[in-house]
Design an enzyme around this catalytic site. Structure first.
Site, PDB file in Angstrom:
ATOM      1  N   ARG A  89      20.792  22.309  42.249  1.00 40.80           N
ATOM      2  CA  ARG A  89      22.117  22.749  41.858  1.00 40.80           C
ATOM      3  C   ARG A  89      23.278  21.842  42.277  1.00 40.80           C
ATOM      4  NH1 ARG A  89      24.760  24.651  45.979  1.00 40.80           N
ATOM      5  NH2 ARG A  89      26.213  25.956  44.845  1.00 40.80           N
ATOM      6  N   GLN A  90      23.045  20.872  43.168  1.00 43.81           N
ATOM      7  CA  GLN A  90      24.195  20.140  43.708  1.00 43.81           C
ATOM      8  C   GLN A  90      24.913  19.285  42.671  1.00 43.81           C
ATOM      9  OE1 GLN A  90      25.879  20.711  46.203  1.00 43.81           O
ATOM     10  NE2 GLN A  90      24.623  21.524  47.832  1.00 43.81           N
ATOM     11  N   LYS A 282      23.151  17.390  34.550  1.00 42.17           N
ATOM     12  CA  LYS A 282      22.440  18.565  35.068  1.00 42.17           C
ATOM     13  C   LYS A 282      21.508  18.150  36.210  1.00 42.17           C
ATOM     14  CE  LYS A 282      20.755  19.638  30.924  1.00 42.17           C
ATOM     15  NZ  LYS A 282      20.175  20.405  29.795  1.00 42.17           N
ATOM     16  N   GLY A 283      21.107  19.142  37.001  1.00 40.85           N
ATOM     17  CA  GLY A 283      20.185  18.889  38.107  1.00 40.85           C
ATOM     18  C   GLY A 283      18.764  18.736  37.595  1.00 40.85           C
ATOM     19  N   GLY A 285      16.041  17.908  40.143  1.00 40.64           N
ATOM     20  CA  GLY A 285      15.150  17.768  41.305  1.00 40.64           C
ATOM     21  C   GLY A 285      13.843  18.504  41.167  1.00 40.64           C
ATOM     22  N   GLU A 286      13.914  19.791  40.846  1.00 42.70           N
ATOM     23  CA  GLU A 286      12.670  20.549  40.685  1.00 42.70           C
ATOM     24  C   GLU A 286      12.023  20.343  39.310  1.00 42.70           C
ATOM     25  OE1 GLU A 286      13.700  24.647  42.956  1.00 42.70           O
ATOM     26  OE2 GLU A 286      15.266  23.687  41.763  1.00 42.70           O
TER      27      GLU A 286
END
Lengths: 334, 157
Positions: A89-90, A282-283, A285-286
């Site tokens: 989300r960061q 957009k994020g 990471g996952e």
């Protein structure tokens, strides 16, 4: 015998806390006395590159280079709450808060510059490379350092960004639990040794929708890292918990991928800017990790015809499944 | 107690140590080379990698007295006074560092490899760093960086 197969997996993933939970990021932007910009956020850097990508967003708004951004985070005594470095989300949430704070600060800077330069309006004023000037008369300019010196107290702005999500209806399961969503797909080729049950990943491709790539190099690093975690999840990593205690709490009996287990990955960055995101980003990471395990298990099915339904697919489990399939096949023939 | 003499990052030290002191504790706690990281403490992760007489060792598995008369290189001894080492530069240029905990060990494993084999294949690089675990990068950019470091080192000569 060694048998090869290919498999693909694709996913969509909602980033942020979601399901109506308040997802709030705060950011503070300040003009320092030397003309540099300080950004204060409680966003944690854990190696994903938040410091770099978020500094780039601030620099972009203010027409500066990243070197002119003093990025202050992880000190909770002087930074506002920007939520956790979780839920991918960061970049989206705190990135948005930083963009808003910097836009407010930019307007303040232009107002001061207007008076400093004796102009009628901030219309058409440009802020670039540390100077403010009218687009039509670039010689008439003032530096951020001069603006800062002319003020009694420094310019400082705070902004809050709250993401839009709603709770799901408990009865129907309907709702808008996340925003934004991101999409990715992974393809792998594996080689299964039917005598040992060992699976080797021969090659891989991973395509990730990123909205906009603030920093492509960091995204590539996330794709490689996410793939390694996905491969570990699919093939090696098996946390054994008994009565709340982890039994295999060392790298001797909890295996994670090594450099020899990783293939080179063809990385595809797909840019489709998200309208509510900072510069569309957009994020990821996952999301980069999620399609990897299904792709690997599909590739195993393609290679040896057994559908594994439990991870990790260790050599013992796969060998057993292959033998069971052979027995069923032989019984069918008799 | 036992007296030993060893060279760390080209400087000679005469020390009196306890027999059961680990090399990693000597390097970190006595000599202050905190670039040597302790990960697992049982020789699995490679974060504590140092170069001893040209070969990489896990300094958590080496007792300090075993380093008597040896020459040790830690990450602090890799750069020259003027500039960082070409391998470090390559790691920066490629973006091979994420959280950074494995990085000192990775760079020392890379150095030990490139000192012996200036033109390694990607497979040889993967084998050389296979004792160094990394949870963030998926290793590929580290392999890219070591490949690039090999080019930097050749160009420098």
């Amino acid at each position: 015998m060694k048998k090869r197969g290919i498999g693909i997996g694709s996913i969509f993933y909602g980033t942020g806390y979601g399901n109506g939970f308040p997802d709030v990021s705060k950011a503070v932007a300040q003009l320092k006395s030397d003309g540099k910009i300080a950004i204060y956020v409680g966003a944690t850097e854990v190696g994903q590159g938040a410091k770099t990508a978020l500094s780039q967003i601030a620099a972009e708004v203010l027409g500066l280079s990243v070197d002119d951004i003093v990025f202050i985070n992880e000190d909770t005594s002087i930074t506002p709450d920007s939520g956790t470095a979780a839920a991918s989300r960061q970049t989206y949430n705190t990135g948005n808060a930083i963009k808003l704070a910097c836009e407010k600060l930019k307007r303040d800077i232009l107002e001061v510059a207007k008076d400093y330069l004796g102009l009628n309006s901030i219309v058409g004023l440009t802020l670039k490379n540390g100077y403010v000037y009218p687009k039509t008369l670039p010689e008439k300019r003032v530096s951020l350092g001069e603006i800062s010196e002319s003020l009694e107290s420094s310019l400082k702005e705070e902004a809050v960004f709250t993401a839009q999500t709603t709770e799901m209806d408990e009865e129907t399961g309907q709702g808008a639990p996340y925003w934004p969503y991101t999409f990715s797909a992974c393809g792998v080729e594996v080689e299964v040794d039917t005598e040992t049950g060992r699976v080797e990943i021969i090659r891989a491709v991973l395509a990730q929708d990123v909205g906009r790539a603030i920093n492509p190099e960091l995204i590539e690093g996330q794709i490689d890292g996410g793939f390694a975690m996905g491969a570990g999840y699919a093939l090696y990593e098996d946390l054994k918990i008994e009565k709340g205690k982890i039994k295999n709490n060392s790298f001797t009996n909890y295996l994670i991928p090594t450099s020899l287990d990783m293939p080179d990955i063809e990385k595809v960055i797909i840019e489709d800017p998200e309208s509510t995101a900072p510069y569309g980003a957009k994020g990821i990471g996952e999301p980069v990790m999620i399609p990897v395990a299904p792709a690997i298990l599909n590739a195993i099915y393609d290679a040896v015809g057994v559908r594994m339904t439990e991870i990790p697919v260790t050599p013992e489990k796969l060998l057993k499944a292959i033998k069971e399939k052979e027995m069923t096949y032989n019984e069918g023939k008799n | 107690m036992k007296k030993i003499k060893l060279t760390v990052n080209k400087k000679e030290y005469m020390l009196e140590i306890k027999e059961d002191t680990r090399l990693i504790d000597l390097l970190r706690d006595v000599l202050g080379f905190t670039g040597v990281k302790e990960g697992c403490g049982e020789g699995e992760c490679g974060a504590c990698t140092v170069i001893m007489d040209g070969d990489i060792v896990n300094s958590c598995l080496v007792l300090a007295f075993q380093a008597d008369g040896k020459e040790i290189i830690t990450i602090e001894g890799v750069e020259s006074e003027e500039e960082i080492h070409p391998i470090q530069q390559a790691f920066l240029d490629v973006g091979a560092v994420q959280c950074g905990f494995c990085t000192p060990g990775m760079i020392l494993s890379a150095k030990a490899l490139l000192d012996k084999n200036p033109s390694p294949t990607r497979e040889e690089i993967r084998a050389a760093i296979s004792g160094n675990l990394c949870r963030c990068t998926g290793y590929n950019k580290i392999v890219d960086a070591i490949e690039r470091a090999a080019l930097y080192l050749k160009r420098g000569k």
